[in-house]
Design an enzyme around this catalytic site. Structure first.
Site, PDB file in Angstrom:
ATOM      1  N   CYS A  11      58.335 -14.977  52.903  1.00 18.63           N
ATOM      2  CA  CYS A  11      57.976 -13.586  53.116  1.00 18.63           C
ATOM      3  C   CYS A  11      56.702 -13.336  52.300  1.00 18.63           C
ATOM      4  O   CYS A  11      56.485 -13.999  51.292  1.00 18.63           O
ATOM      5  CB  CYS A  11      59.103 -12.671  52.673  1.00 18.63           C
ATOM      6  SG  CYS A  11      58.995 -11.058  53.429  1.00 18.63           S
ATOM      7  N   CYS A  85      57.764 -10.733  58.664  1.00 16.09           N
ATOM      8  CA  CYS A  85      56.676 -10.089  57.926  1.00 16.09           C
ATOM      9  C   CYS A  85      55.304 -10.578  58.373  1.00 16.09           C
ATOM     10  O   CYS A  85      54.316 -10.359  57.694  1.00 16.09           O
ATOM     11  CB  CYS A  85      56.880 -10.294  56.430  1.00 16.09           C
ATOM     12  SG  CYS A  85      57.541 -11.876  55.964  1.00 16.09           S
ATOM     13  N   CYS A  89      53.775 -20.209  58.451  1.00 12.78           N
ATOM     14  CA  CYS A  89      53.887 -21.437  57.670  1.00 12.78           C
ATOM     15  C   CYS A  89      52.966 -22.477  58.287  1.00 12.78           C
ATOM     16  O   CYS A  89      52.768 -22.467  59.503  1.00 12.78           O
ATOM     17  CB  CYS A  89      55.299 -21.995  57.771  1.00 12.78           C
ATOM     18  SG  CYS A  89      56.517 -21.136  56.826  1.00 12.78           S
TER      19      CYS A  89
END
Length: 143
Positions: A11, A85, A89
């Site tokens: 996050c 959010c 990655c």
């Protein structure tokens, strides 16, 4: 997946949702799963409302600190879960990527964080059933 699956919760600030998810997974799966959490722009402390909400269910995250997301953390994880959010990655072949759409607890009181905490628990329980079924370790589910 290795004998012991590894999960990374991501996050932006690594101060609320990802911290609660990591704590739930550690609490419920025990040593059956390796748990990490991180953020692309970590905050300076864990959200106090998240700390309070988790304390209400007997899980202490008051000593946790937000951590920066690294390529190595992603590479070392079997499952990478972003928390709704907009964070991303680094993508590596063979990894599983999930996005859990969760309300942001930032700036909210504990009353608003409780339902987020409970939703995360349900998601984590489903994850455990998939990646680390059975076995020993962790606490039994509260009734």
């Amino acid at each position: 997946m290795a004998d012991k699956p590894s999960v990374l919760f991501v996050c932006v600030h690594n101060a609320g949702r990802s911290q609660m998810a990591a704590a739930w997974l550690t609490h419920l799966a025990g040593d059956r799963v390796e748990v990490r959490s991180a953020g692309s722009d970590p905050g300076d402390r864990v959200n106090p409302a998240a700390v309070e909400a988790m304390a209400e269910v007997g899980i202490d995250i008051s000593r946790e600190m937000p951590k920066i997301l690294t390529v190595d953390a992603v590479r070392a994880s079997d499952v990478c879960i972003t928390m709704g959010c907009g964070d991303t990655c680094p993508v590596f072949p063979g990894k599983r990527y999930l996005d859990w759409q969760l309300e942001d607890p930032a700036g909210q009181g504990v009353e608003a964080v409780r339902p987020i905490r409970d939703e995360i628990r349900v998601l984590v329980e489903g994850l455990i059933a998939e990646i680390a079924p059975g076995g020993h370790g962790g606490a039994p589910a509260a009734g």
